[in-house]
Motif scaffolding. Structure first.
Motif, mmCIF file in Angstrom:
data_model
loop_
_atom_site.group_PDB
_atom_site.id
_atom_site.type_symbol
_atom_site.label_atom_id
_atom_site.label_comp_id
_atom_site.label_asym_id
_atom_site.label_seq_id
_atom_site.Cartn_x
_atom_site.Cartn_y
_atom_site.Cartn_z
ATOM 1 N N ARG A 6 0.813 -1.218 0.000
ATOM 2 C CA ARG A 6 0.000 0.000 0.000
ATOM 3 C C ARG A 6 0.839 1.258 0.000
ATOM 4 O O ARG A 6 0.550 2.208 -0.710
ATOM 5 C CB ARG A 6 -0.922 0.013 1.216
ATOM 6 C CG ARG A 6 -2.059 -0.978 1.091
ATOM 7 C CD ARG A 6 -3.136 -0.653 2.079
ATOM 8 N NE ARG A 6 -4.290 -1.482 1.839
ATOM 9 C CZ ARG A 6 -5.502 -1.192 2.299
ATOM 10 N NH1 ARG A 6 -5.696 -0.108 2.996
ATOM 11 N NH2 ARG A 6 -6.510 -1.991 2.056
ATOM 12 N N SER A 68 -2.896 0.113 -10.426
ATOM 13 C CA SER A 68 -3.515 -0.197 -9.137
ATOM 14 C C SER A 68 -4.539 -1.318 -9.243
ATOM 15 O O SER A 68 -5.065 -1.779 -8.230
ATOM 16 C CB SER A 68 -4.195 1.056 -8.570
ATOM 17 O OG SER A 68 -5.407 1.336 -9.247
ATOM 18 N N ARG A 69 -4.851 -1.760 -10.474
ATOM 19 C CA ARG A 69 -5.972 -2.676 -10.664
ATOM 20 C C ARG A 69 -5.537 -4.069 -11.120
ATOM 21 O O ARG A 69 -6.273 -4.779 -11.793
ATOM 22 C CB ARG A 69 -6.972 -2.063 -11.650
ATOM 23 C CG ARG A 69 -7.634 -0.826 -11.079
ATOM 24 C CD ARG A 69 -8.600 -0.144 -12.025
ATOM 25 N NE ARG A 69 -9.808 -0.915 -12.247
ATOM 26 C CZ ARG A 69 -10.914 -0.404 -12.793
ATOM 27 N NH1 ARG A 69 -10.952 0.880 -13.143
ATOM 28 N NH2 ARG A 69 -11.974 -1.158 -12.985
ATOM 29 N N GLU A 89 -12.664 -5.839 -15.805
ATOM 30 C CA GLU A 89 -12.395 -5.192 -14.516
ATOM 31 C C GLU A 89 -13.644 -4.491 -13.992
ATOM 32 O O GLU A 89 -13.987 -4.600 -12.817
ATOM 33 C CB GLU A 89 -11.282 -4.157 -14.675
ATOM 34 C CG GLU A 89 -9.894 -4.703 -14.759
ATOM 35 C CD GLU A 89 -8.892 -3.575 -14.883
ATOM 36 O OE1 GLU A 89 -9.270 -2.403 -14.675
ATOM 37 O OE2 GLU A 89 -7.729 -3.861 -15.186
ATOM 38 N N LEU A 93 -15.654 -5.334 -10.496
ATOM 39 C CA LEU A 93 -15.710 -4.365 -9.397
ATOM 40 C C LEU A 93 -17.111 -3.819 -9.144
ATOM 41 O O LEU A 93 -17.389 -3.311 -8.058
ATOM 42 C CB LEU A 93 -14.763 -3.200 -9.695
ATOM 43 C CG LEU A 93 -13.270 -3.536 -9.612
ATOM 44 C CD1 LEU A 93 -12.443 -2.415 -10.218
ATOM 45 C CD2 LEU A 93 -12.860 -3.791 -8.168
ATOM 46 N N LYS A 98 -15.492 -1.140 -4.280
ATOM 47 C CA LYS A 98 -14.041 -1.027 -4.397
ATOM 48 C C LYS A 98 -13.670 -0.276 -5.680
ATOM 49 O O LYS A 98 -14.285 -0.457 -6.724
ATOM 50 C CB LYS A 98 -13.382 -2.409 -4.436
ATOM 51 C CG LYS A 98 -13.717 -3.313 -3.271
ATOM 52 C CD LYS A 98 -13.117 -2.821 -1.981
ATOM 53 C CE LYS A 98 -13.342 -3.825 -0.859
ATOM 54 N NZ LYS A 98 -12.882 -3.324 0.455
ATOM 55 N N CYS A 99 -12.665 0.568 -5.567
ATOM 56 C CA CYS A 99 -12.046 1.211 -6.748
ATOM 57 C C CYS A 99 -13.066 1.975 -7.576
ATOM 58 O O CYS A 99 -12.951 2.044 -8.809
ATOM 59 C CB CYS A 99 -11.340 0.164 -7.616
ATOM 60 S SG CYS A 99 -10.352 -1.052 -6.702
ATOM 61 N N CYS A 104 -7.754 1.874 -7.563
ATOM 62 C CA CYS A 104 -7.837 1.199 -6.266
ATOM 63 C C CYS A 104 -6.887 1.915 -5.307
ATOM 64 O O CYS A 104 -5.723 1.513 -5.161
ATOM 65 C CB CYS A 104 -7.456 -0.274 -6.402
ATOM 66 S SG CYS A 104 -8.509 -1.201 -7.534
ATOM 67 N N LEU A 108 -5.441 -3.175 -3.260
ATOM 68 C CA LEU A 108 -6.288 -4.145 -2.586
ATOM 69 C C LEU A 108 -5.417 -5.158 -1.867
ATOM 70 O O LEU A 108 -4.384 -5.578 -2.389
ATOM 71 C CB LEU A 108 -7.186 -4.880 -3.588
ATOM 72 C CG LEU A 108 -8.244 -4.051 -4.328
ATOM 73 C CD1 LEU A 108 -9.042 -4.949 -5.270
ATOM 74 C CD2 LEU A 108 -9.180 -3.353 -3.352
ATOM 75 N N GLU A 112 -9.174 -8.474 0.595
ATOM 76 C CA GLU A 112 -10.125 -7.635 -0.133
ATOM 77 C C GLU A 112 -10.395 -8.205 -1.519
ATOM 78 O O GLU A 112 -11.530 -8.188 -1.994
ATOM 79 C CB GLU A 112 -9.591 -6.206 -0.230
ATOM 80 C CG GLU A 112 -9.652 -5.442 1.090
ATOM 81 C CD GLU A 112 -8.928 -4.120 1.036
ATOM 82 O OE1 GLU A 112 -9.292 -3.223 1.824
ATOM 83 O OE2 GLU A 112 -7.991 -3.967 0.213
#
Length: 220
Positions: A6, A68-69, A89, A93, A98-99, A104, A108, A112
């Motif tokens: 993170r 980030s995904r 995606e 989601l 989320k996101c 995101c 995650l 998660e």
């Protein structure tokens, strides 16, 4: 995700002036590090694509839309390989909370991502952490079972010397060579083979106060 996961994402967010959205920038891995750290030899990659699970992906990976995904992209590719309908995606989601911005934020965690997967399939979802090297080897053998799929959460830095936490599906295991086939959802890396022990070392790292690990999707 924290520290390597993170935190690495968080410090990479850059507010684009006047744009109204955030772009994600993660620590870069030099192209030569990618080439020298994992195996892209055509004859081995071709063999790996013929493994029982890898064939269900039809040599097609839908790349993550941003850095980030990787988790949602991994779930989307995996569900598609199982013949399920929610294969993008966005579809994966949708409704999860989320996101929702398209990014995101903070990434995650493995737990998660498991919750996201559970919201989109009736198949059994299992999170595995704190595996021994031998237990990991046994699971890699089972990654050739068409009835189950593995998504791995690992630290790129352990393999490439730079980078942060990442998710990708596992396409199978060349047991004689002790090589795992990672279907990397980042277009820059593309699918690659790696010595099992090195991949285990990259997975056997902390994401905050928990170890990274494996996500299993299988028939009930």
């Amino acid at each position: 995700m924290k520290p390597v996961g993170r935190f690495g994402v968080a410090v990479g967010f850059v507010l684009l002036s006047g744009s109204g959205y955030f772009a994600v920038s993660r620590p870069g891995v030099p192209p030569e590090a990618i080439q020298s750290s994992v195996i892209h030899r055509p004859e081995l990659i071709e063999r790996a694509w013929r493994l029982p699970v890898a064939t269900t992906f039809k040599t097609e990976i839908t790349w993550q839309s941003n850095s980030s995904r990787c988790g949602p992209a991994s779930v989307a590719n995996t569900l598609r390989s199982l013949g399920e309908q929610k294969t993008t995606e966005t579809q994966v989601l949708e409704g999860t909370g989320k996101c929702w911005t398209g990014i995101c934020f903070m990434g995650l965690t493995l737990d998660e991502l498991a919750d996201v997967a559970r919201a989109k399939t009736r198949r059994r979802i299992t999170v595995l952490r704190n595996l021994t090297g031998e237990e990991f080897r046994e699971h890699m053998k089972r990654s050739n079972d068409p009835g189950r799929r593995y998504i791995i959460n690992f630290a790129r830095e352990t393999i490439f010397g730079a980078g942060v936490g990442h998710f990708s599906p596992i396409g199978g295991y060349l047991e004689a060579e002790d090589l795992v086939f990672v279907l990397d959802v980042n277009e820059r890396y593309k699918p690659w083979l790696i010595q099992r022990q090195l991949l285990f070392s990259a997975m056997d790292t902390l994401d905050g106060d928990k170890k990274r690990g494996l996500l299993i999707i299988e028939d009930n």
